[in-house]
Design an enzyme around this catalytic site. Structure first.
Site, PDB file in Angstrom:
ATOM      1  N   ARG A 288       0.791  -1.050   0.001  1.00 26.19           N
ATOM      2  CA  ARG A 288       0.094   0.221  -0.230  1.00 26.19           C
ATOM      3  C   ARG A 288       1.375   1.458  -0.163  1.00 26.19           C
ATOM      4  O   ARG A 288       0.402   2.133  -0.452  1.00 26.19           O
ATOM      5  CB  ARG A 288      -0.850   0.396   1.065  1.00 26.19           C
ATOM      6  CG  ARG A 288      -2.249   0.744   0.889  1.00 26.19           C
ATOM      7  CD  ARG A 288      -3.004   0.944   2.196  1.00 26.19           C
ATOM      8  NE  ARG A 288      -3.562   0.121   2.807  1.00 26.19           N
ATOM      9  CZ  ARG A 288      -2.900  -0.367   4.125  1.00 26.19           C
ATOM     10  NH1 ARG A 288      -2.374   0.177   4.788  1.00 26.19           N
ATOM     11  NH2 ARG A 288      -4.083  -1.473   5.192  1.00 26.19           N
TER      12      ARG A 288
ATOM     13  N   LYS B 292      -6.536  12.794 -16.809  1.00 22.73           N
ATOM     14  CA  LYS B 292      -6.228  13.531 -18.062  1.00 22.73           C
ATOM     15  C   LYS B 292      -4.917  12.905 -19.203  1.00 22.73           C
ATOM     16  O   LYS B 292      -4.892  12.379 -19.754  1.00 22.73           O
ATOM     17  CB  LYS B 292      -6.886  14.236 -18.097  1.00 22.73           C
ATOM     18  CG  LYS B 292      -8.260  14.405 -16.526  1.00 22.73           C
ATOM     19  CD  LYS B 292      -9.479  13.883 -17.379  1.00 22.73           C
ATOM     20  CE  LYS B 292     -10.841  14.075 -16.394  1.00 22.73           C
ATOM     21  NZ  LYS B 292     -10.947  15.036 -15.507  1.00 22.73           N
TER      22      LYS B 292
ATOM     23  N   ASP C  66      -6.090  22.691  -8.242  1.00 25.44           N
ATOM     24  CA  ASP C  66      -6.294  21.777  -9.611  1.00 25.44           C
ATOM     25  C   ASP C  66      -5.629  21.983 -10.340  1.00 25.44           C
ATOM     26  O   ASP C  66      -6.105  23.184 -11.149  1.00 25.44           O
ATOM     27  CB  ASP C  66      -8.036  21.150  -8.880  1.00 25.44           C
ATOM     28  CG  ASP C  66      -7.763  19.928 -10.444  1.00 25.44           C
ATOM     29  OD1 ASP C  66      -7.444  20.357 -10.911  1.00 25.44           O
ATOM     30  OD2 ASP C  66      -9.703  20.098 -10.514  1.00 25.44           O
TER      31      ASP C  66
ATOM     32  N   TYR D 231     -14.889  21.862 -10.447  1.00 22.95           N
ATOM     33  CA  TYR D 231     -15.192  20.538 -10.758  1.00 22.95           C
ATOM     34  C   TYR D 231     -16.501  19.773  -9.806  1.00 22.95           C
ATOM     35  O   TYR D 231     -15.924  20.378  -8.239  1.00 22.95           O
ATOM     36  CB  TYR D 231     -13.731  19.739 -10.821  1.00 22.95           C
ATOM     37  CG  TYR D 231     -13.826  18.201 -11.362  1.00 22.95           C
ATOM     38  CD1 TYR D 231     -14.767  17.735 -12.687  1.00 22.95           C
ATOM     39  CD2 TYR D 231     -13.826  17.062 -10.217  1.00 22.95           C
ATOM     40  CE1 TYR D 231     -14.704  16.571 -13.346  1.00 22.95           C
ATOM     41  CE2 TYR D 231     -14.037  16.097 -10.792  1.00 22.95           C
ATOM     42  CZ  TYR D 231     -14.429  15.248 -12.128  1.00 22.95           C
ATOM     43  OH  TYR D 231     -14.359  14.538 -12.244  1.00 22.95           O
TER      44      TYR D 231
HETATM   45  C1  PLP Z   1     -11.329  14.983 -14.137  1.00 20.80           C
HETATM   46  C2  PLP Z   1     -11.440  15.807 -13.173  1.00 20.80           C
HETATM   47  C3  PLP Z   1     -11.232  15.178 -11.862  1.00 20.80           C
HETATM   48  C4  PLP Z   1     -11.264  13.773 -11.445  1.00 20.80           C
HETATM   49  O1  PLP Z   1     -10.453  12.982 -11.937  1.00 20.80           O
HETATM   50  P1  PLP Z   1     -10.860  11.608 -11.686  1.00 20.80           P
HETATM   51  O2  PLP Z   1      -9.924  10.894 -12.232  1.00 20.80           O
HETATM   52  O3  PLP Z   1     -12.360  11.414 -13.198  1.00 20.80           O
HETATM   53  O4  PLP Z   1     -11.447  11.263 -10.932  1.00 20.80           O
HETATM   54  C5  PLP Z   1     -11.248  16.731 -11.601  1.00 20.80           C
HETATM   55  N1  PLP Z   1     -10.149  18.311 -11.932  1.00 20.80           N
HETATM   56  C6  PLP Z   1     -10.272  18.176 -12.975  1.00 20.80           C
HETATM   57  C7  PLP Z   1     -10.737  19.454 -13.107  1.00 20.80           C
HETATM   58  C8  PLP Z   1     -11.486  17.145 -14.119  1.00 20.80           C
HETATM   59  O5  PLP Z   1     -11.237  16.881 -15.050  1.00 20.80           O
END
Ligand code: PLP
Length: 388
Positions: A56, A206, A181, A109
């Site tokens: 972990r 992403k 973020d 988000y």
């Molecule tokens: C997609 C996204 C997330 C979440 O990511 P996941 O891997 O889908 O949980 C967080 N912040 C932004 C800006 C996103 O586009």
């Protein structure tokens, strides 16, 4: 020697000499780690966040990915998490306790908002949403119990650019931790630590992964926050699999080449859409008519493939006909893969501190297809929108 970004992307985290000359790190599948002796077990346990100790806590595959991401973001440390939302959850639960208050950007988000309005609320943590364009005015919203100021720039679906240095300075003056973020720009096109951010979140799902095949999140930070963050996310049970780490690192290696193309294609599509009579406004911070274009230019090093399009008033039926008939733009969540996507943005209930009154809005991700083919697909879509 200080390496430039494209060099870091290519080499950071790799150590072929430790691996029989093989370029990429091996994929470790691990739960149990065996120790030589009780003394060895205790010794490794004293620094378990930086050792192979138990599955972990991570393996050399995890550490290779974390090292590469940290280097690219100019952070001291990165921690891999099983999803982007997991990274957001882990970061917020690290710095917030019962009775605390968090300032959240109104264009956040949506699942981050849901986290605040449900889980954080249930644990007695209060959220106030703020206007993304507030800048230094954030100071007026900071309460004695405010512990975290949270940013996301550009805003989700609406693409407002925040004045990160001004907000960070005001937050630090009152002792708050600044969390951001940075998924849209990736560590290549925005450098949060140069602008006063303390804790950075990525949905590595992403652009880092880049191939729509892995869920992964990242928290990056300076050394001073590492122990707290790692203790929290490990304590919550977050652990990433070796294969997923390998795929994320493999995706990361080509991020600079992919992102340059996403940037160019998105700008080509955005400018073409600006000239179309069906389009009210294109929401893309690198376009000179974007309300915060100057801030974007001051702070960002590039733009990625995701942007918004506000259409002239149209019925849902016509908008659905446009989206449903697209041949190259897939309809689905997430983005940052090699393929183009188009989704309707539902913004009517998404804002609480500000009002979003623009017409029907769609979000486009420009993939790596030939932009001319994408434009032809868009042109046919706009024909369907008009009812032709
Ligand atoms: C997609 C996204 C997330 C979440 O990511 P996941 O891997 O889908 O949980 C967080 N912040 C932004 C800006 C996103 O586009």
């Amino acid at each position: 020697m200080k390496r430039r970004d494209r060099t870091l992307i290519t080499h950071a985290g790799n150590n072929p000499r430790a691996n029989k000359g093989i370029v990429n790190p091996p994929v470790y599948h691990a739960s149990t780690v065996l120790f030589d002796s009780v003394a060895d077990m205790h010794a490794r346990g004293r620094d378990k966040f930086n050792n192979v100790y138990y599955g972990r806590y991570g393996t050399p595959t995890t550490f290779a990915l974390e090292e590469a991401v940290a280097a690219l973001e100019e952070a001291d440390k990165a921690v891999a998490i099983p999803s982007g939302l997991g990274a957001i959850t882990g970061a917020l639960f690290t710095f917030l306790s019962q009775g605390d208050h968090v300032l959240m950007v109104d264009s956040v988000y949506e699942p981050s908002r849901f986290l605040c309005d449900t889980q954080l609320k249930r644990f007695g943590i209060e959220t106030t949403y703020y206007d993304p364009t507030i800048g230094a005015g954030i100071a007026d919203l900071i309460q004695p119990n405010t512990k975290v100021v949270y940013l996301e720039s550009p805003g989700s679906h609406t693409f407002e650019i925040q004045d990160v240095p001004a907000i960070a300075a005001a937050a630090h003056a009152k002792g708050c931790v600044v969390v951001m973020d940075n998924t849209w720009a990736s560590p290549l096109y925005f450098k949060p630590f140069r602008h006063g951010v303390d804790i950075v979140i990525h949905a590595a799902t992403k652009y880092m992964v880049g191939h729509s095949d892995v869920m992964m999140g990242m928290i990056t930070m300076r050394e001073e926050f590492y122990s707290r963050v790692k203790t929290q996310v490990h304590g919550m049970g977050f652990a990433v699999g070796g294969d997923d780490c390998y795929l994320a690192l493999r995706g990361l290696r080509t991020l600079s080449a992919r992102l340059a193309q996403h940037q160019e294609s998105a700008l080509t599509l955005a400018k073409w859409l600006q000239g179309r009579p069906e389009v009210e406004r294109v929401l893309h911070p690198a376009l000179t008519d974007h309300p915060q274009h100057k801030l974007w230019k001051r702070d960002f090093l590039g733009s990625s493939g995701l942007f918004g399009v506000v259409l002239k008033p149209a019925t849902d039926e016509r908008i659905h006909a446009m989206i449903d008939g697209m041949e190259l733009f897939g309809l689905g969540f997430s983005w940052g893969g090699y393929e183009s996507l188009m989704v309707p943005s539902s913004l009517k209930t998404a804002r609480t501190a500000t009002k979003w009154t623009a017409g029907p809005t769609i979000r486009i991700h420009a993939g790596l297809e030939d932009p001319q083919d994408l434009i032809e697909d868009l042109a046919r879509g706009l024909d369907r929108l008009r009812g032709n």
